[in-house]
Design a protein around this motif. Sequence first.
Motif, PDB file in Angstrom:
ATOM      1  N   UNK A   1       0.827  -1.197   0.000  1.00  0.00           N
ATOM      2  CA  UNK A   1       0.000   0.000   0.000  1.00  0.00           C
ATOM      3  C   UNK A   1       0.864   1.251   0.000  1.00  0.00           C
ATOM      4  N   UNK A   2       0.222   2.399   0.063  1.00  0.00           N
ATOM      5  CA  UNK A   2       0.892   3.697   0.159  1.00  0.00           C
ATOM      6  C   UNK A   2      -0.073   4.646   0.871  1.00  0.00           C
ATOM      7  N   UNK A   3       0.401   5.405   1.855  1.00  0.00           N
ATOM      8  CA  UNK A   3      -0.500   6.314   2.573  1.00  0.00           C
ATOM      9  C   UNK A   3      -1.135   7.393   1.701  1.00  0.00           C
ATOM     10  N   UNK A   4      -0.576   7.637   0.500  1.00  0.00           N
ATOM     11  CA  UNK A   4      -1.121   8.670  -0.382  1.00  0.00           C
ATOM     12  C   UNK A   4      -1.735   8.070  -1.650  1.00  0.00           C
ATOM     13  N   UNK A   5      -2.172   6.820  -1.547  1.00  0.00           N
ATOM     14  CA  UNK A   5      -2.842   6.124  -2.647  1.00  0.00           C
ATOM     15  C   UNK A   5      -4.344   6.156  -2.398  1.00  0.00           C
ATOM     16  N   UNK A   6      -5.091   6.759  -3.323  1.00  0.00           N
ATOM     17  CA  UNK A   6      -6.542   6.927  -3.132  1.00  0.00           C
ATOM     18  C   UNK A   6      -7.262   5.585  -3.044  1.00  0.00           C
ATOM     19  N   UNK A   7      -6.893   4.641  -3.883  1.00  0.00           N
ATOM     20  CA  UNK A   7      -7.554   3.336  -3.856  1.00  0.00           C
ATOM     21  C   UNK A   7      -7.203   2.576  -2.590  1.00  0.00           C
ATOM     22  N   UNK A   8      -5.991   2.813  -2.077  1.00  0.00           N
ATOM     23  CA  UNK A   8      -5.607   2.196  -0.793  1.00  0.00           C
ATOM     24  C   UNK A   8      -6.430   2.786   0.350  1.00  0.00           C
ATOM     25  N   UNK A   9      -6.682   4.080   0.279  1.00  0.00           N
ATOM     26  CA  UNK A   9      -7.544   4.737   1.268  1.00  0.00           C
ATOM     27  C   UNK A   9      -8.896   4.041   1.329  1.00  0.00           C
ATOM     28  N   UNK A  10      -9.421   3.694   0.164  1.00  0.00           N
ATOM     29  CA  UNK A  10     -10.700   2.992   0.122  1.00  0.00           C
ATOM     30  C   UNK A  10     -10.607   1.536   0.543  1.00  0.00           C
ATOM     31  N   UNK A  11      -9.434   0.941   0.333  1.00  0.00           N
ATOM     32  CA  UNK A  11      -9.288  -0.499   0.556  1.00  0.00           C
ATOM     33  C   UNK A  11      -8.839  -0.844   1.973  1.00  0.00           C
TER      34      UNK A  11
END
Length: 213
Positions: A14-24
Amino acid sequence: MPMLPENPLLLYVTDPMCAWCYGFTPVIRRLKALWFGRLSVQVLVGGLHPYAQDPLTSPEKDKLAVSWHRAQGKSNLPFDYSFFLQKEAIYDTEPACRALLTVRHLRPGLTLEVLRALHSAFYADGWDITDTQVLVEVLRPFGIPENLFLAVYETDEIYQQTQSEFKMVEEMGVSTLPSVYLDHPMWPRLISRGFCELPELEERLLQAMQIPY
């Protein structure tokens, strides 16, 4: 033929600044809670856009904003789009990844919760999590002393370890964030690439656990 362990380890790239990660990330947190005591999760930093030095161009901003809107539509989470109003918006995800890796060293049990907090700070609150003092504020509720965090976060060793993890993730074949792998001594097995809902993720996990290496 080697079999998977009874208490499998999921690698969440993941990455703290990844929008799809924010959702996931909420999906991963629910899976971990649902499988409490039967499943472990280790967060790996993928480096979505590390070491950026130049401000985003207008076309880059437009492309990124579209991705954010799509992620918001799937996740139903709040997004603050004030980031795109900045004239000199530099999208460098390395500092936040390094902060998360620092937390993993200091308080490994908090890694997933700190990731959630970093996501919310950036996407919901519009905080600049490339700024060291902002990172300190995000971590404050977790009881990690500022001096301890900075003592690790600002070392050459953690810089190098962050870079090494980016390289390791690349060697794993990760091409999309978020990605989830089932760990194994022989080689991690891909479970999920990109965003998916909890039932689909759990089904993929169960299927992967039934396949011997």
